[in-house]
Design an enzyme around this catalytic site. Structure first.
Site, PDB file in Angstrom:
ATOM      1  N   GLY A  46      40.078  36.949  45.904  1.00  0.00           N
ATOM      2  CA  GLY A  46      39.101  36.166  46.148  1.00  0.00           C
ATOM      3  C   GLY A  46      38.270  36.951  47.210  1.00  0.00           C
ATOM      4  CB  THR A  48      33.798  39.559  45.346  1.00  0.00           C
ATOM      5  OG1 THR A  48      34.914  40.808  44.804  1.00  0.00           O
ATOM      6  CG2 THR A  48      32.402  40.058  45.131  1.00  0.00           C
ATOM      7  CG  HIS A 105      41.963  45.543  48.995  1.00  0.00           C
ATOM      8  ND1 HIS A 105      41.698  44.183  49.055  1.00  0.00           N
ATOM      9  CD2 HIS A 105      41.001  46.217  48.109  1.00  0.00           C
ATOM     10  CE1 HIS A 105      40.742  44.101  47.913  1.00  0.00           C
ATOM     11  NE2 HIS A 105      40.286  45.162  47.533  1.00  0.00           N
ATOM     12  CG  PHE A 226      33.072  31.980  37.728  1.00  0.00           C
ATOM     13  CD1 PHE A 226      33.987  32.872  37.973  1.00  0.00           C
ATOM     14  CD2 PHE A 226      32.812  31.888  36.203  1.00  0.00           C
ATOM     15  CE1 PHE A 226      34.382  34.244  37.131  1.00  0.00           C
ATOM     16  CE2 PHE A 226      33.162  32.760  35.255  1.00  0.00           C
ATOM     17  CZ  PHE A 226      33.784  34.003  35.963  1.00  0.00           C
ATOM     18  CE  LYS A 227      25.345  28.747  33.427  1.00  0.00           C
ATOM     19  NZ  LYS A 227      24.582  30.136  33.590  1.00  0.00           N
TER      20      LYS A 227
HETATM   21  P1  A3P Z   1      39.789  36.471  37.718  1.00  0.00           P
HETATM   22  O1  A3P Z   1      40.268  37.963  37.408  1.00  0.00           O
HETATM   23  O2  A3P Z   1      41.300  35.726  37.697  1.00  0.00           O
HETATM   24  O3  A3P Z   1      38.586  35.855  37.126  1.00  0.00           O
HETATM   25  P2  A3P Z   1      38.576  40.125  44.290  1.00  0.00           P
HETATM   26  O4  A3P Z   1      37.273  39.916  44.393  1.00  0.00           O
HETATM   27  O5  A3P Z   1      39.469  39.933  45.195  1.00  0.00           O
HETATM   28  O6  A3P Z   1      38.629  41.456  43.451  1.00  0.00           O
HETATM   29  O7  A3P Z   1      38.831  38.862  43.186  1.00  0.00           O
HETATM   30  C1  A3P Z   1      38.431  38.853  41.997  1.00  0.00           C
HETATM   31  C2  A3P Z   1      38.819  37.407  41.164  1.00  0.00           C
HETATM   32  O8  A3P Z   1      38.105  36.407  41.951  1.00  0.00           O
HETATM   33  C3  A3P Z   1      38.456  37.478  39.964  1.00  0.00           C
HETATM   34  O9  A3P Z   1      39.712  36.642  39.260  1.00  0.00           O
HETATM   35  C4  A3P Z   1      37.258  36.813  40.015  1.00  0.00           C
HETATM   36  O10 A3P Z   1      36.728  36.381  38.792  1.00  0.00           O
HETATM   37  C5  A3P Z   1      37.395  35.651  41.041  1.00  0.00           C
HETATM   38  N1  A3P Z   1      36.202  35.311  41.435  1.00  0.00           N
HETATM   39  C6  A3P Z   1      35.005  36.025  41.762  1.00  0.00           C
HETATM   40  N2  A3P Z   1      34.038  35.215  42.334  1.00  0.00           N
HETATM   41  C7  A3P Z   1      34.363  33.980  41.996  1.00  0.00           C
HETATM   42  C8  A3P Z   1      33.639  32.564  42.270  1.00  0.00           C
HETATM   43  N3  A3P Z   1      32.713  32.627  42.734  1.00  0.00           N
HETATM   44  N4  A3P Z   1      34.392  31.753  41.457  1.00  0.00           N
HETATM   45  C9  A3P Z   1      35.665  31.745  41.395  1.00  0.00           C
HETATM   46  N5  A3P Z   1      36.336  32.867  40.971  1.00  0.00           N
HETATM   47  C10 A3P Z   1      35.606  34.122  41.375  1.00  0.00           C
END
Ligand code: A3P
Length: 294
Positions: A46, A48, A105, A226-227
């Site tokens: 989470g 990003t 990280h 997410f969208k």
């Molecule tokens: P998934 O692969 O399960 O979809 P990071 O940014 O730490 O790399 O994390 C990436 C994960 O956060 C991915 O998970 C991504 O889809 C999810 N993610 C990023 N933005 C999101 C949002 N606005 N709502 C829900 N999940 C989100």
């Protein structure tokens, strides 16, 4: 897909070769400013999402402004080698005007020492490790800096053994968890963002000392769905200059599925049993609990 660069070990932790050893060393002695903020995570937890929220908290919810600059430009990934080529992300972070926002990280013990001592602010985002495993499986498959997993089963085996970049997710998160009450530290979970985005945005804003009117929080919530983030070139990494050589999005997108509980579509009963046993061994008595479905 091309062969990945070699991994390397620093202080007993495996890193992919896009991480810069000198930056790892320099980060520890960073002169932290009181208004510096770091988002620290194990990959795919989470990061990003939290970065985009913070960016908007800091600009007062100006959605138009964040639409002009990619997230990785606004918030340097401090141990990463370069972007653009020639300058490390750490050097770029040093040059940012205050307040500086950074992403990392690294395990807790490799953070800037002054940050560990309570100078600046540290936000750790954790996610239930079954979904972290699944998300990293896809990420390792699409990111050419990582070794492409031979299969889900072999990846999960390596993940549970900590034989992946950043090592064991349990050790990484517990390293942060034990310090969660430190002054200047906030520990949140991906599942909190899913369950109550409005409340968690407010919590983040309060933590960094920004009072936002409810309407502004609503705007941030809307922009950070997410969208919206998966379609937004400033957050979905589709504009990353290395995108064509670093990511192969034919299998999976950087912002992929965004749900709690996708592990149920991947774990066999046997894998789940072994994982639950490991969770019990690693987490019992620590007070750290996760939501595996909401
Ligand atoms: P998934 O692969 O399960 O979809 P990071 O940014 O730490 O790399 O994390 C990436 C994960 O956060 C991915 O998970 C991504 O889809 C999810 N993610 C990023 N933005 C999101 C949002 N606005 N709502 C829900 N999940 C989100």
């Amino acid at each position: 897909m091309s062969a990945p660069d070699e991994y390397f070990t620093h202080k007993g932790i495996l890193f992919n070769s896009k991480v810069n050893v000198k930056s790892l060393e320099d980060i520890e002695t960073l002169a932290v400013k009181e208004d510096d903020v770091f988002v620290a995570t194990y990959t795919r937890s989470g990061t990003t999402w939290t970065e985009e929220i913070l960016s908007l908290i800091y600009n007062g919810g100006d959605v138009e402004e964040v639409k002009s600059t990619p997230i990785y430009t606004r918030i340097p990934y401090v141990e990463y080698k370069y972007f653009p080529e020639g300058q490390t992300e750490y050097e770029r972070f040093l040059e940012l005007p205050s307040p500086r926002l950074g992403k990392t990280h690294v395990p807790y013990n490799m953070l800037p020492r002054q940050l560990q001592e309570g100078r600046g602010k540290l936000i750790c985002v954790a996610r239930n490790p079954k979904d972290v495993a699944v998300s990293n499986f896809y990420f390792n498959g699409m990111n050419r800096s990582f070794k492409t997993p031979a299969s889900w089963d072999s990846f999960l085996y390596d993940f549970m053994a900590g034989n992946v970049p950043l090592g064991s997710v349990f050790d990484h998160v517990l390293g942060y968890w034990v310090h969660r009450s430190n002054p200047g530290m906030l520990f949140i979970k991906y599942e909190d963002l899913q369950k109550d985005l409005h409340g968690t945005v407010k919590k983040l804003a309060d933590f960094v000392g920004h009072q936002l009117p409810p309407g502004t929080i609503d705007k941030i919530v809307d922009h950070c769905s997410f969208k919206s983030m998966s379609e937004n070139p400033m957050t979905n990494y589709s504009k990353h200059p290395e995108q064509r050589c670093r990511f192969d999005t034919s299998n999976s997108e950087f912002i992929r599925k965004g749900v709690v509980g996708d592990w149920k579509n991947h774990f066999t009963d046997k894998q789940n049993e072994a994982f639950d046993k490991m969770l019990e061994d690693k987490l019992s008595g620590t007070g750290l609990e996760y939501d595996f479905g909401i």
